[in-house]
Design a protein around this motif. Structure first.
Motif, PDB file in Angstrom:
ATOM      1  N   MET A 201      65.643  45.554  13.605  1.00 19.29           N
ATOM      2  CA  MET A 201      64.786  46.369  14.473  1.00 19.29           C
ATOM      3  C   MET A 201      63.217  46.750  13.728  1.00 19.29           C
ATOM      4  SD  MET A 201      64.613  48.477  17.144  1.00 19.29           S
ATOM      5  CE  MET A 201      66.348  48.557  17.534  1.00 19.29           C
ATOM      6  N   VAL A 202      62.281  46.588  14.567  1.00 23.41           N
ATOM      7  CA  VAL A 202      60.782  46.815  14.161  1.00 23.41           C
ATOM      8  C   VAL A 202      60.389  48.081  14.976  1.00 23.41           C
ATOM      9  CG1 VAL A 202      58.710  45.838  14.310  1.00 23.41           C
ATOM     10  CG2 VAL A 202      60.467  44.404  14.125  1.00 23.41           C
ATOM     11  N   THR A 203      59.665  49.095  13.976  1.00 20.80           N
ATOM     12  CA  THR A 203      58.906  50.178  14.327  1.00 20.80           C
ATOM     13  C   THR A 203      57.646  50.014  14.208  1.00 20.80           C
ATOM     14  OG1 THR A 203      61.012  51.268  13.946  1.00 20.80           O
ATOM     15  CG2 THR A 203      59.094  52.574  14.445  1.00 20.80           C
ATOM     16  N   THR A 204      56.488  50.342  15.155  1.00 20.63           N
ATOM     17  CA  THR A 204      55.224  50.300  14.731  1.00 20.63           C
ATOM     18  C   THR A 204      54.658  51.702  14.408  1.00 20.63           C
ATOM     19  OG1 THR A 204      54.954  51.079  17.185  1.00 20.63           O
ATOM     20  CG2 THR A 204      55.120  48.542  16.997  1.00 20.63           C
ATOM     21  N   ASN A 205      53.401  51.628  13.940  1.00 17.60           N
ATOM     22  CA  ASN A 205      52.919  52.872  13.483  1.00 17.60           C
ATOM     23  C   ASN A 205      52.960  53.976  14.437  1.00 17.60           C
ATOM     24  OD1 ASN A 205      52.464  51.792  11.033  1.00 17.60           O
ATOM     25  ND2 ASN A 205      50.191  50.981  11.666  1.00 17.60           N
ATOM     26  N   ASP A 206      52.800  53.883  15.566  1.00 19.84           N
ATOM     27  CA  ASP A 206      52.769  54.820  16.707  1.00 19.84           C
ATOM     28  C   ASP A 206      54.203  55.198  17.124  1.00 19.84           C
ATOM     29  OD1 ASP A 206      53.355  52.619  18.017  1.00 19.84           O
ATOM     30  OD2 ASP A 206      51.608  52.689  19.370  1.00 19.84           O
ATOM     31  N   GLY A 207      55.444  54.537  16.303  1.00 21.21           N
ATOM     32  CA  GLY A 207      56.681  55.179  16.871  1.00 21.21           C
ATOM     33  C   GLY A 207      57.407  54.245  17.676  1.00 21.21           C
ATOM     34  N   ARG A 208      56.797  53.368  18.382  1.00 26.04           N
ATOM     35  CA  ARG A 208      57.410  52.377  19.068  1.00 26.04           C
ATOM     36  C   ARG A 208      58.331  51.365  18.416  1.00 26.04           C
ATOM     37  NH1 ARG A 208      52.563  50.147  22.935  1.00 26.04           N
ATOM     38  NH2 ARG A 208      51.441  50.010  20.628  1.00 26.04           N
ATOM     39  N   SER A 209      59.355  51.030  19.205  1.00 23.43           N
ATOM     40  CA  SER A 209      60.335  50.185  18.448  1.00 23.43           C
ATOM     41  C   SER A 209      60.909  48.938  19.438  1.00 23.43           C
ATOM     42  CB  SER A 209      61.571  50.753  17.885  1.00 23.43           C
ATOM     43  OG  SER A 209      62.372  51.461  18.998  1.00 23.43           O
ATOM     44  N   PHE A 210      61.336  47.912  18.853  1.00 21.86           N
ATOM     45  CA  PHE A 210      61.639  46.825  19.532  1.00 21.86           C
ATOM     46  C   PHE A 210      62.504  45.659  18.896  1.00 21.86           C
ATOM     47  CE2 PHE A 210      57.392  45.677  18.510  1.00 21.86           C
ATOM     48  CZ  PHE A 210      57.729  44.637  17.602  1.00 21.86           C
ATOM     49  N   VAL A 211      63.465  45.080  19.354  1.00 23.41           N
ATOM     50  CA  VAL A 211      64.306  44.140  18.580  1.00 23.41           C
ATOM     51  C   VAL A 211      63.675  42.741  18.458  1.00 23.41           C
ATOM     52  CG1 VAL A 211      66.427  42.927  18.295  1.00 23.41           C
ATOM     53  CG2 VAL A 211      66.456  45.243  19.412  1.00 23.41           C
ATOM     54  N   MET A 212      63.269  42.207  17.016  1.00 22.73           N
ATOM     55  CA  MET A 212      63.019  41.015  16.867  1.00 22.73           C
ATOM     56  C   MET A 212      64.077  39.878  16.360  1.00 22.73           C
ATOM     57  SD  MET A 212      59.937  39.987  14.512  1.00 22.73           S
ATOM     58  CE  MET A 212      58.587  40.976  15.398  1.00 22.73           C
ATOM     59  N   ALA A 213      63.858  38.762  16.964  1.00 28.10           N
ATOM     60  CA  ALA A 213      64.895  37.532  16.507  1.00 28.10           C
ATOM     61  C   ALA A 213      64.215  36.652  15.913  1.00 28.10           C
ATOM     62  CB  ALA A 213      65.575  37.100  17.624  1.00 28.10           C
ATOM     63  N   ASP A 214      64.734  36.320  14.353  1.00 28.44           N
ATOM     64  CA  ASP A 214      64.245  35.134  13.934  1.00 28.44           C
ATOM     65  C   ASP A 214      65.069  34.184  14.006  1.00 28.44           C
ATOM     66  OD1 ASP A 214      63.493  33.269  11.945  1.00 28.44           O
ATOM     67  OD2 ASP A 214      64.667  34.174  10.345  1.00 28.44           O
ATOM     68  N   LEU A 215      64.688  32.978  14.738  1.00 27.14           N
ATOM     69  CA  LEU A 215      65.525  32.010  15.165  1.00 27.14           C
ATOM     70  C   LEU A 215      65.286  30.741  14.244  1.00 27.14           C
ATOM     71  CD1 LEU A 215      64.798  32.942  18.704  1.00 27.14           C
ATOM     72  CD2 LEU A 215      66.890  33.198  17.862  1.00 27.14           C
ATOM     73  N   PRO A 216      66.364  29.744  14.086  1.00 26.70           N
ATOM     74  CA  PRO A 216      66.282  28.696  13.415  1.00 26.70           C
ATOM     75  C   PRO A 216      65.119  27.858  13.864  1.00 26.70           C
ATOM     76  CG  PRO A 216      68.506  29.091  13.998  1.00 26.70           C
ATOM     77  CD  PRO A 216      67.893  30.150  14.541  1.00 26.70           C
ATOM     78  N   GLY A 217      64.323  26.975  12.859  1.00 21.11           N
ATOM     79  CA  GLY A 217      63.292  26.434  13.246  1.00 21.11           C
ATOM     80  C   GLY A 217      63.342  25.099  14.265  1.00 21.11           C
ATOM     81  N   LEU A 218      62.563  24.868  15.017  1.00 22.45           N
ATOM     82  CA  LEU A 218      62.495  23.724  15.716  1.00 22.45           C
ATOM     83  C   LEU A 218      61.850  22.699  15.255  1.00 22.45           C
ATOM     84  CD1 LEU A 218      61.406  25.380  19.119  1.00 22.45           C
ATOM     85  CD2 LEU A 218      63.440  24.253  18.736  1.00 22.45           C
ATOM     86  N   ILE A 219      62.302  21.137  15.777  1.00 22.51           N
ATOM     87  CA  ILE A 219      61.824  20.251  15.147  1.00 22.51           C
ATOM     88  C   ILE A 219      61.391  19.505  16.415  1.00 22.51           C
ATOM     89  CG2 ILE A 219      62.598  20.032  13.021  1.00 22.51           C
ATOM     90  CD1 ILE A 219      64.562  18.110  13.612  1.00 22.51           C
ATOM     91  N   GLU A 220      60.832  18.274  16.541  1.00 23.92           N
ATOM     92  CA  GLU A 220      60.519  17.413  17.876  1.00 23.92           C
ATOM     93  C   GLU A 220      61.813  16.992  18.157  1.00 23.92           C
ATOM     94  OE1 GLU A 220      57.520  13.896  19.114  1.00 23.92           O
ATOM     95  OE2 GLU A 220      57.535  14.269  17.214  1.00 23.92           O
ATOM     96  N   GLY A 221      62.132  16.895  19.559  1.00 23.27           N
ATOM     97  CA  GLY A 221      63.448  16.532  20.019  1.00 23.27           C
ATOM     98  C   GLY A 221      64.299  17.447  20.099  1.00 23.27           C
ATOM     99  N   ALA A 222      63.989  18.690  19.760  1.00 23.51           N
ATOM    100  CA  ALA A 222      65.106  19.860  19.644  1.00 23.51           C
ATOM    101  C   ALA A 222      65.833  20.084  20.835  1.00 23.51           C
ATOM    102  CB  ALA A 222      64.451  21.145  19.303  1.00 23.51           C
ATOM    103  N   SER A 223      64.919  19.684  22.238  1.00 23.58           N
ATOM    104  CA  SER A 223      65.614  20.096  23.278  1.00 23.58           C
ATOM    105  C   SER A 223      66.566  18.830  23.860  1.00 23.58           C
ATOM    106  CB  SER A 223      64.551  20.147  24.507  1.00 23.58           C
ATOM    107  OG  SER A 223      63.725  18.835  24.333  1.00 23.58           O
ATOM    108  N   GLN A 224      66.625  17.854  22.989  1.00 22.64           N
ATOM    109  CA  GLN A 224      67.466  16.750  23.248  1.00 22.64           C
ATOM    110  C   GLN A 224      68.677  16.791  22.233  1.00 22.64           C
ATOM    111  OE1 GLN A 224      64.204  15.811  23.775  1.00 22.64           O
ATOM    112  NE2 GLN A 224      64.845  16.286  25.883  1.00 22.64           N
ATOM    113  N   GLY A 225      68.854  17.978  21.347  1.00 25.14           N
ATOM    114  CA  GLY A 225      69.883  18.257  20.344  1.00 25.14           C
ATOM    115  C   GLY A 225      69.274  17.780  19.334  1.00 25.14           C
ATOM    116  N   VAL A 226      68.246  17.352  18.807  1.00 22.51           N
ATOM    117  CA  VAL A 226      67.753  16.976  17.514  1.00 22.51           C
ATOM    118  C   VAL A 226      67.718  18.236  16.455  1.00 22.51           C
ATOM    119  CG1 VAL A 226      66.030  15.692  15.837  1.00 22.51           C
ATOM    120  CG2 VAL A 226      66.574  14.914  18.193  1.00 22.51           C
ATOM    121  N   GLY A 227      68.084  18.025  15.105  1.00 23.50           N
ATOM    122  CA  GLY A 227      68.044  19.297  14.251  1.00 23.50           C
ATOM    123  C   GLY A 227      68.945  20.229  14.886  1.00 23.50           C
ATOM    124  N   LEU A 228      68.426  21.610  14.755  1.00 28.42           N
ATOM    125  CA  LEU A 228      69.109  22.933  15.195  1.00 28.42           C
ATOM    126  C   LEU A 228      68.895  23.261  16.583  1.00 28.42           C
ATOM    127  CD1 LEU A 228      69.251  24.707  11.907  1.00 28.42           C
ATOM    128  CD2 LEU A 228      71.141  23.372  12.766  1.00 28.42           C
TER     129      LEU A 228
END
Length: 437
Positions: A201-228
């Protein structure tokens, strides 16, 4: 062992309806009391319900079969059996439910408390009270309960986050999340440190907040199932804003602009609609020696991608995860973009015109006939098998009623047309009887 589970297949079976009863009223001074068998109660259904306290499908790792309780059987004196309560199965918000056999999407569960009935409980069988007629005032007929619906389901979790961090491995996504929120993802100086999505959960200096997701890294060919890749790409579908994190230091010998193009290519290959989401480019590791020069070159190449001089430029925010440089402006710009960006539907529902069609529509045949290797005739079909299961063969009248129903459906005529002879064996499920011509 990873404690994150985002895909699972489960089996659900609703409860069977209770059996109806054959009984008669026998009381002193009440001659010819008549039938008094009650109906069976309805079986319980299986219902999925969203629990905002869950974050993964880990509860389904060792428990993948759910069975509701059957209804109570009917009783004498006209008393009906009690219907069973529905069985509720908790799932995390963001769960998509599909039928395993057909692939049909049954529901997308995202709101806390939202429910989805995935297996209908069986109807209770009727007691002999229901079959009394002037011609047969004392019937010895009762139905068994209807079997509960059984099906196999695919549950797929797509995390609920407003902002998704994308980029090659080791560009600083986990570090950024740990700085701007209280999330503590694993951080290491090697590729694929992040193996599962991390939310903060991220909160800015002016009080606004939102949810941020750190997702596993992409590599070339990821859309075909390469890596994660495929594991990652599923979770970005719900995000409204994408933060594209790029390593400006080129320490690993990669060109920042080529990285940018490759990641976007993978997003587009996976789902073209992902390119509709607004992006902010996060130029990370600006505290390194060559980063400033690389950023100037990168900005020039980004400008060359513009279709015309009036097209909006993609915002670029130089930051340093080590010195916290440029973090606050990035968060403020992200919150501003979120306020003006609507939610993107994951599944596009086709609009159907409300048109009334008049005409005869032939239903599916109620039964089919085949023949086994041992020359036994085999009857099958949902409607026929349902009648069979709900017939109480302990009662002669019920058996005769079932025989009349088969004749009315055209089973006898069909068997005769296909060459069945007197004395041939006929099987319905596990029940075998002789054909009488």
């Amino acid at each position: 062992m990873s404690m994150f589970l985002d895909q699972v297949t489960i089996d659900v079976q609703a409860g069977k309806g209770g059996d109806g009863m054959v009984a008669f009223r026998r009381e002193k001074y009440v001659p010819d009391g008549g039938p008094a068998g009650g109906d069976g109660g309805n079986g319980g259904s299986i219902i999925l319900i969203v629990d905002e306290g869950l974050r993964t499908l880990m509860d389904f790792r060792y428990n993948r079969r759910f069975k509701a309780t059957p209804g109570e059987n009917g009783m004498s004196k006209g008393m009906h059996g009690r219907g069973s309560e529905d069985t509720f199965v908790k799932v995390p918000p963001g769960t998509t439910v599909k039928d395993h056999e057909t692939g049909q999407i049954l529901g997308d569960l995202i709101i806390n408390g939202q429910t989805l009935k995935v297996a209908q409980g069986g109807r209770g069988g009727r007691g002999n009270c229901r079959f009394a007629t002037p011609r047969n005032p004392a019937p010895e007929i009762a139905e068994n309960g209807e079997p509960g619906q059984e099906r196999t389901l695919d549950l797929e979790l797509k995390v609920l986050a407003d902002v998704g961090l994308v980029g090659f491995p080791s560009v600083g996504k986990s570090t950024l999340l740990s700085i701007v929120s209280k999330a503590r993802p694993k951080i290491g100086a090697y590729h694929f440190t992040t193996l599962v999505p991390n939310l903060g959960m991220v909160t800015t200096n002016d009080g606004r907040s939102f949810v941020m997701a750190d997702l596993p890294g992409l590599i070339e060919g990821a859309s075909q199932g390469v890596g994660l890749g495929t594991q990652f790409l599923r979770h970005i579908e719900r995000t409204r804003v994408i933060l594209h994190v790029i390593d400006m230091s080129s320490m690993e010998g990669r060109d920042p602009f080529e990285d940018y193009l490759l990641i976007n290519k993978e997003l587009e290959s996976y789902d073209l609609r992902l390119m509709e989401r607004p992006q902010i480019i996060v130029a990370n590791k600006m505290d390194m020696p060559d980063s400033e020069e690389n950023l100037k070159i990168f900005k020039g190449k980004i400008e060359s991608l513009k279709e015309d001089e009036f097209a909006d430029s993609i915002p670029i925010f130089p930051i340093s995860g080590i010195s916290n440089r440029g973090i606050d402006p990035l968060l403020s710009a992200t919150a501003d973009l979120l306020e003006e960006t609507p939610e993107f539907p994951i599944y596009v529902e086709e609009e159907e015109e409300e048109v009334v069609h008049y005409g005869f529509q032939d239903d599916e045949p109620p039964f089919s006939v085949s023949r086994d290797d041992d020359a036994t005739w085999v009857l099958s079909g949902d409607k026929l098998e349902k009648l069979f299961v709900m017939t109480n063969f302990d009662r002669e009248e019920s058996t005769m009623k079932f025989a009349r129903q088969l004749r009315g459906m055209g089973v006898d005529e069909t068997l005769r047309t296909m060459g069945a002879k007197d004395g041939d064996l006929v099987r319905i499920k596990e029940f075998v009887f002789e054909f009488v011509d």
